[in-house]
Design a protein around this motif. Structure first.
Motif, mmCIF file in Angstrom:
data_model
loop_
_atom_site.group_PDB
_atom_site.id
_atom_site.type_symbol
_atom_site.label_atom_id
_atom_site.label_comp_id
_atom_site.label_asym_id
_atom_site.label_seq_id
_atom_site.Cartn_x
_atom_site.Cartn_y
_atom_site.Cartn_z
ATOM 1 N N CYS A 97 100.745 47.018 42.144
ATOM 2 C CA CYS A 97 100.476 46.996 40.712
ATOM 3 C C CYS A 97 100.059 45.594 40.239
ATOM 4 O O CYS A 97 100.530 45.099 39.218
ATOM 5 N N SER A 98 99.171 44.958 40.991
ATOM 6 C CA SER A 98 98.708 43.612 40.653
ATOM 7 C C SER A 98 97.198 43.606 40.498
ATOM 8 O O SER A 98 96.474 44.145 41.342
ATOM 9 N N ASN A 99 96.709 42.987 39.417
ATOM 10 C CA ASN A 99 95.263 42.874 39.199
ATOM 11 C C ASN A 99 94.827 41.421 39.092
ATOM 12 O O ASN A 99 93.732 41.131 38.626
ATOM 13 N N TYR A 100 95.695 40.509 39.512
ATOM 14 C CA TYR A 100 95.384 39.080 39.434
ATOM 15 C C TYR A 100 94.644 38.680 40.708
ATOM 16 O O TYR A 100 95.219 38.711 41.801
ATOM 17 N N THR A 101 93.375 38.333 40.580
ATOM 18 C CA THR A 101 92.524 38.141 41.757
ATOM 19 C C THR A 101 92.487 36.716 42.271
ATOM 20 O O THR A 101 91.866 36.445 43.293
ATOM 21 N N ALA A 102 93.115 35.773 41.568
ATOM 22 C CA ALA A 102 93.053 34.377 41.984
ATOM 23 C C ALA A 102 93.772 34.168 43.314
ATOM 24 O O ALA A 102 94.816 34.761 43.579
ATOM 25 N N VAL A 103 93.199 33.323 44.158
ATOM 26 C CA VAL A 103 93.846 32.909 45.398
ATOM 27 C C VAL A 103 94.782 31.754 45.061
ATOM 28 O O VAL A 103 94.353 30.720 44.548
ATOM 29 N N MET A 104 96.060 31.923 45.333
ATOM 30 C CA MET A 104 97.058 30.958 44.890
ATOM 31 C C MET A 104 96.966 29.629 45.638
ATOM 32 O O MET A 104 97.234 28.570 45.066
ATOM 33 N N ALA A 105 96.632 29.672 46.931
ATOM 34 C CA ALA A 105 96.592 28.460 47.758
ATOM 35 C C ALA A 105 95.335 28.508 48.620
ATOM 36 O O ALA A 105 95.396 28.799 49.812
ATOM 37 N N PRO A 106 94.154 28.225 48.042
ATOM 38 C CA PRO A 106 92.893 28.426 48.754
ATOM 39 C C PRO A 106 92.748 27.627 50.039
ATOM 40 O O PRO A 106 92.051 28.073 50.963
#
Length: 282
Positions: A97-106
């Protein structure tokens, strides 16, 4: 211009509204203390602060939009003994249930959405390279009754001729003898057209709660409050979030490898965007 102000932080289990919580129980339900999305007559959605167990298969809208949560049951203000004993767990990967597409630690974890990992009780998270003789400090179940004891205050004061600001937090009722970090939410992180990964609130952004669950944190950040109508407005800090680190690790310039309940867990924050009374300049 406002020069300083103190804020009371709210205890929570939630970062953004999706996933609904950064904490699960052993039944795989989100344990939500924070914004609850509910349906209104006419199809609208209202978000109100509350507490509930929410289904992991709740409808997932596009980032920046809200849909009603599928509520398993409400959690009353005064928890029952059984609810207080509820054992808290990490979220599995991929995040439900997650729609956050950012990569947290690229740089450290460039392909996080390919990782598969089960949900773990907080006290049984497989800390990398840990040996039993190393003396892990979190060895008993972390319960909801323990989690909700958290409280904290934050004082913000402009500094260096309004080119910087000091942030000082005092916290109580935390999980004893464990690692916490502090995360900044900037205005740009809330942009549905291009979410950026949340950033540390200073580097290093760590503190360790003592044996009674107390902790403190200080950071001076450069130009944290650009004018809302300026080109740099996306850099405005709008929230201060205290994160419990289930893997007992810090990640340098990232807040976590996966974030959002897999390795970081929001426990204290402002209930909504704040700091609108402050303006700094470069």
């Amino acid at each position: 211009m406002t020069r300083s102000r103190s804020y009371e932080l709210s205890m929570t289990t939630q970062g953004p509204l999706y996933p609904p919580s950064e904490v699960m129980n052993s039944d795989g339900h989100f344990v939500v203390i924070g914004g609850i999305n509910r349906a209104l007559p006419g199809g609208e959605v209202k978000t109100e602060w509350g507490s509930a167990l929410v289904a992991a298969d709740s409808v997932l809208p596009p980032f920046g939009e809200n849909a009603p949560y599928r509520i398993i049951r409400e959690l009353p203000p005064e928890l029952s003994a059984k609810d207080r004993e509820m054992v808290l767990c990490t979220l599995p990967l991929p995040l439900p249930c997650s729609n956050y597409t950012a990569v947290m630690a690229p740089e450290q974890q460039p392909d996080p959405f390919t990782v598969v990992r089960p949900s773990y009780p907080f006290h049984q998270v497989p800390i990398p390279d840990l040996q039993p003789e190393d003396g892990p400090k979190v060895t008993e179940p972390v319960t909801l009754g323990q989690w909700i004891k958290a409280s904290g205050n934050l004082t913000v004061a402009l500094a260096e001729q309004d080119t910087a600001a000091d942030f000082r937090g005092e916290f109580h009722g935390l999980i004893p003898n464990s690692l916490y970090t502090v995360m900044a939410i900037r205005r740009r992180d809330l942009d549905p057209d291009g979410p950026s990964h949340p950033s540390p609130f200073g580097v290093p952004n760590v503190f360790v709660a003592d044996e009674e669950g107390n902790g403190s944190y200080h950071a001076r950040l450069p130009h944290p409050f650009p004018a809302p109508d300026s080109a740099a407005a996306g850099n405005r800090i709008v929230n201060f979030v205290v994160l419990w680190m289930s893997y007992q690790m810090n990640y340098g310039g990232a807040v976590g490898h996966h974030g959002l309940g897999s390795d970081i867990h929001a426990q204290l924050r402002l209930p909504g965007p704040g700091f609108g009374e402050f303006v700094t300049h470069a």
